[in-house]
Scaffold this motif. Structure first.
Motif, short mmCIF file in Angstrom:
data_model
loop_
_atom_site.label_atom_id
_atom_site.label_comp_id
_atom_site.label_asym_id
_atom_site.label_seq_id
_atom_site.Cartn_x
_atom_site.Cartn_y
_atom_site.Cartn_z
N ILE A 30 0.88 -1.16 0.00
CA ILE A 30 0.00 0.00 0.00
C ILE A 30 0.92 1.21 0.00
O ILE A 30 1.71 1.40 0.92
N LEU A 31 0.82 2.01 -1.05
CA LEU A 31 1.78 3.08 -1.27
C LEU A 31 1.43 4.35 -0.50
O LEU A 31 0.27 4.75 -0.44
N LYS A 32 2.46 4.96 0.03
CA LYS A 32 2.33 6.28 0.64
C LYS A 32 2.91 7.32 -0.30
O LYS A 32 2.47 8.44 -0.34
N TYR A 33 3.94 6.92 -1.04
CA TYR A 33 4.58 7.80 -2.02
C TYR A 33 5.38 6.93 -2.97
O TYR A 33 5.79 5.83 -2.62
N GLY A 34 5.55 7.39 -4.17
CA GLY A 34 6.34 6.67 -5.17
C GLY A 34 5.63 5.46 -5.75
O GLY A 34 4.78 4.87 -5.10
N SER A 35 5.97 5.11 -6.96
CA SER A 35 5.38 3.96 -7.64
C SER A 35 6.45 3.24 -8.43
O SER A 35 6.35 3.08 -9.64
N SER A 36 7.48 2.79 -7.75
CA SER A 36 8.55 2.08 -8.44
C SER A 36 8.89 0.80 -7.70
O SER A 36 8.60 0.66 -6.51
N VAL A 37 9.49 -0.14 -8.43
CA VAL A 37 9.91 -1.41 -7.84
C VAL A 37 11.28 -1.79 -8.40
O VAL A 37 11.67 -1.32 -9.47
N HIS A 38 11.96 -2.65 -7.67
CA HIS A 38 13.20 -3.23 -8.18
C HIS A 38 13.17 -4.72 -7.88
O HIS A 38 12.41 -5.17 -7.01
N THR A 39 13.97 -5.46 -8.60
CA THR A 39 14.04 -6.90 -8.39
C THR A 39 15.46 -7.33 -8.02
O THR A 39 15.89 -8.43 -8.34
N SER A 40 16.17 -6.44 -7.35
CA SER A 40 17.51 -6.79 -6.86
C SER A 40 17.41 -7.95 -5.88
O SER A 40 16.48 -8.01 -5.08
N PHE A 41 18.34 -8.86 -5.96
CA PHE A 41 18.43 -10.02 -5.07
C PHE A 41 17.24 -10.98 -5.20
O PHE A 41 16.99 -11.78 -4.31
#
Length: 97
Positions: A30-41
């Motif tokens: 549930i986002l408070k700010y930002g809309s990005s993701v990463h798949t590191s590790f």
């Protein structure tokens, strides 16, 4: 239908699906700010669904490990699942509690 786990605290949001070998659930942020993701590790390919405040999918991206993605759509939720687990498309409304 899939089981949903909530990333509802700092640690769960920080770790997400990193280091997991496999999952049998979707992870909801549930986002408070930002809309990005990463798949590191991460060890497997995921589908990432960006949903608006009405739980309608506004963007979807399949990501391999070690990738980054930032949507230009306004999202309130992010749902991460194994690739092809949910098979939903942009414009569909999801229902979760």
């Amino acid at each position: 239908m899939i089981k949903i786990k909530y990333a509802d605290n700092y640690f769960k949001r920080l770790i997400g699906l990193m280091f997991k070998k496999d999952i049998d659930y979707g992870l909801l942020f549930i986002l408070k700010y930002g809309s990005s993701v990463h798949t590191s590790f991460m060890r497997f390919v995921i589908d990432v669904y960006f949903l608006d405040e009405n739980k309608v999918i506004v963007d979807k991206k399949t990501l391999k490990p070690w990738r980054y993605y930032k949507t230009d759509k306004k999202a309130r939720y992010i749902l991460e699942t194994k690739e092809n687990e949910l098979n939903s498309e942009i414009g569909e409304k999801l229902d979760f509690l």
